[in-house]
Design a protein around this motif. Structure first.
Motif, PDB file in Angstrom:
ATOM      1  N   ARG A 122     -25.970 -21.531   6.224  1.00 44.97           N
ATOM      2  CA  ARG A 122     -26.247 -20.258   5.553  1.00 44.97           C
ATOM      3  C   ARG A 122     -27.748 -20.027   5.439  1.00 44.97           C
ATOM      4  N   GLN A 180     -27.758 -16.753  -2.496  1.00 41.79           N
ATOM      5  CA  GLN A 180     -28.412 -17.456  -1.386  1.00 41.79           C
ATOM      6  C   GLN A 180     -29.850 -17.835  -1.748  1.00 41.79           C
ATOM      7  N   ASP A 219     -24.205 -11.348  -1.639  1.00 43.52           N
ATOM      8  CA  ASP A 219     -24.493 -12.674  -2.203  1.00 43.52           C
ATOM      9  C   ASP A 219     -25.948 -13.098  -2.006  1.00 43.52           C
ATOM     10  N   LEU A 220     -26.837 -12.136  -1.829  1.00 41.18           N
ATOM     11  CA  LEU A 220     -28.241 -12.459  -1.557  1.00 41.18           C
ATOM     12  C   LEU A 220     -28.885 -13.208  -2.729  1.00 41.18           C
ATOM     13  N   ARG A 254     -32.425 -14.070  10.211  1.00 42.27           N
ATOM     14  CA  ARG A 254     -32.440 -12.625   9.974  1.00 42.27           C
ATOM     15  C   ARG A 254     -33.763 -12.180   9.361  1.00 42.27           C
ATOM     16  N   ASN A 291     -35.896  -3.468   2.180  1.00 39.26           N
ATOM     17  CA  ASN A 291     -35.420  -4.578   3.015  1.00 39.26           C
ATOM     18  C   ASN A 291     -36.595  -5.430   3.502  1.00 39.26           C
ATOM     19  N   ILE A 298     -30.897  -7.259   5.537  1.00 37.42           N
ATOM     20  CA  ILE A 298     -30.239  -8.168   4.590  1.00 37.42           C
ATOM     21  C   ILE A 298     -29.932  -7.449   3.276  1.00 37.42           C
ATOM     22  N   HIS A 319     -27.891  -5.290   2.399  1.00 34.81           N
ATOM     23  CA  HIS A 319     -26.491  -5.049   2.069  1.00 34.81           C
ATOM     24  C   HIS A 319     -25.735  -6.317   1.685  1.00 34.81           C
ATOM     25  N   TRP A 320     -26.372  -7.473   1.789  1.00 34.87           N
ATOM     26  CA  TRP A 320     -25.675  -8.728   1.493  1.00 34.87           C
ATOM     27  C   TRP A 320     -25.404  -8.844   0.000  1.00 34.87           C
ATOM     28  N   ASP A 366     -29.060 -19.114   8.880  1.00 35.18           N
ATOM     29  CA  ASP A 366     -28.697 -17.749   9.275  1.00 35.18           C
ATOM     30  C   ASP A 366     -29.557 -16.717   8.559  1.00 35.18           C
ATOM     31  N   LEU A 367     -29.781 -16.942   7.259  1.00 38.49           N
ATOM     32  CA  LEU A 367     -30.637 -16.030   6.506  1.00 38.49           C
ATOM     33  C   LEU A 367     -32.064 -16.100   7.030  1.00 38.49           C
TER      34      LEU A 367
END
Length: 222
Positions: free
Chosen positions: A157, A180, A176-177, A164, A38, A171, A173-174, A160-161
């Motif tokens: 979006r 993004q 749609d990483l 974080r 991560n 992140i 577990h996202w 927000d990313l």
């Protein structure tokens, strides 16, 4: 590393923080490997996120300086929302408290990413400023992509990313990483294809994502 070594690391980092990376039934190596992956993903996203933020900020500043015929456009009536005006005032007061000149460049640099992404909301759609910025800032974007609602959603979006990543939150577990990441690079390209190419020279996201947990587990097992 023996079990006491893992326990010491977990206590130092805080069990509550690492709890997001596994359950009590998971091996400590797996939990720490997820934590390290991560961190590596956050690190790999730092440079494209930074370039996207700076590119957006400077491009909006340039276009609004032209539109209002002054680099202090944020002092012009109807140039921003009440919330944005308050943020400008806070930036001015912060600079004064540090005995720094309240020049346009310093104020612009002091304003948050949220200030800049808010130029694509409903308020600026009504004023016309949002539409102007959509066409002038994202000059390399297809016309259909300059829709204010779509730009607002995309930059929210990204913001927000960014928040974080910059605050070291999870992140991993996202689902749609990957998407993004692609959208960040695409957004930079819309502003400047040259900067998008430069962003790729530092971009290690894809390699880090594809390598997954294996390198971190191997390192922990050595």
């Amino acid at each position: 590393m023996n079990s006491s070594g893992y326990d010491q690391i977990i206590q130092t980092l805080a069990p509550e923080r690492l709890g997001a990376y596994g359950t009590d039934s998971d091996q400590p190596q797996l939990i720490l490997a997820r934590y390290l992956l991560n961190m590596a993903l956050c690190e790999s996203l730092y440079s494209p996120l930074q370039m996207a933020e700076i590119a957006l900020r400077n491009s909006i500043h340039r276009e609004l300086s032209i539109h209002f015929d002054t680099d202090e456009w944020f002092l012009a009536p109807k140039s921003q929302t009440t919330w944005q005006a308050r943020k400008v005032h806070e930036a001015q007061e912060l600079l004064k408290s540090k005995a720094k000149p309240t020049t346009a460049g310093r104020i612009v640099a002091e304003l948050s990413f949220g200030y800049w992404t808010s130029f694509f909301n409903k308020a600026h759609a009504s004023s016309g400023i949002g539409h102007r910025l959509a066409s002038k800032v994202f000059i390399h974007a297809p016309r259909r992509k300059r829709n204010l609602k779509k730009l607002d959603q995309r930059w929210k979006r990204i913001r927000d990313l960014r928040n974080r990543v910059f605050h070291h939150e999870r992140i991993l577990h996202w689902a749609d990483l990957d998407q993004q990441h692609s959208e960040i690079l695409e957004a930079i390209h819309w502003i400047s294809p040259e900067l998008a190419e430069l962003s790729k020279t530092l971009d290690r996201y894809t390699q880090t994502r594809q390598a997954g947990l294996k390198p971190w587990i191997e390192q922990l097992n050595r």
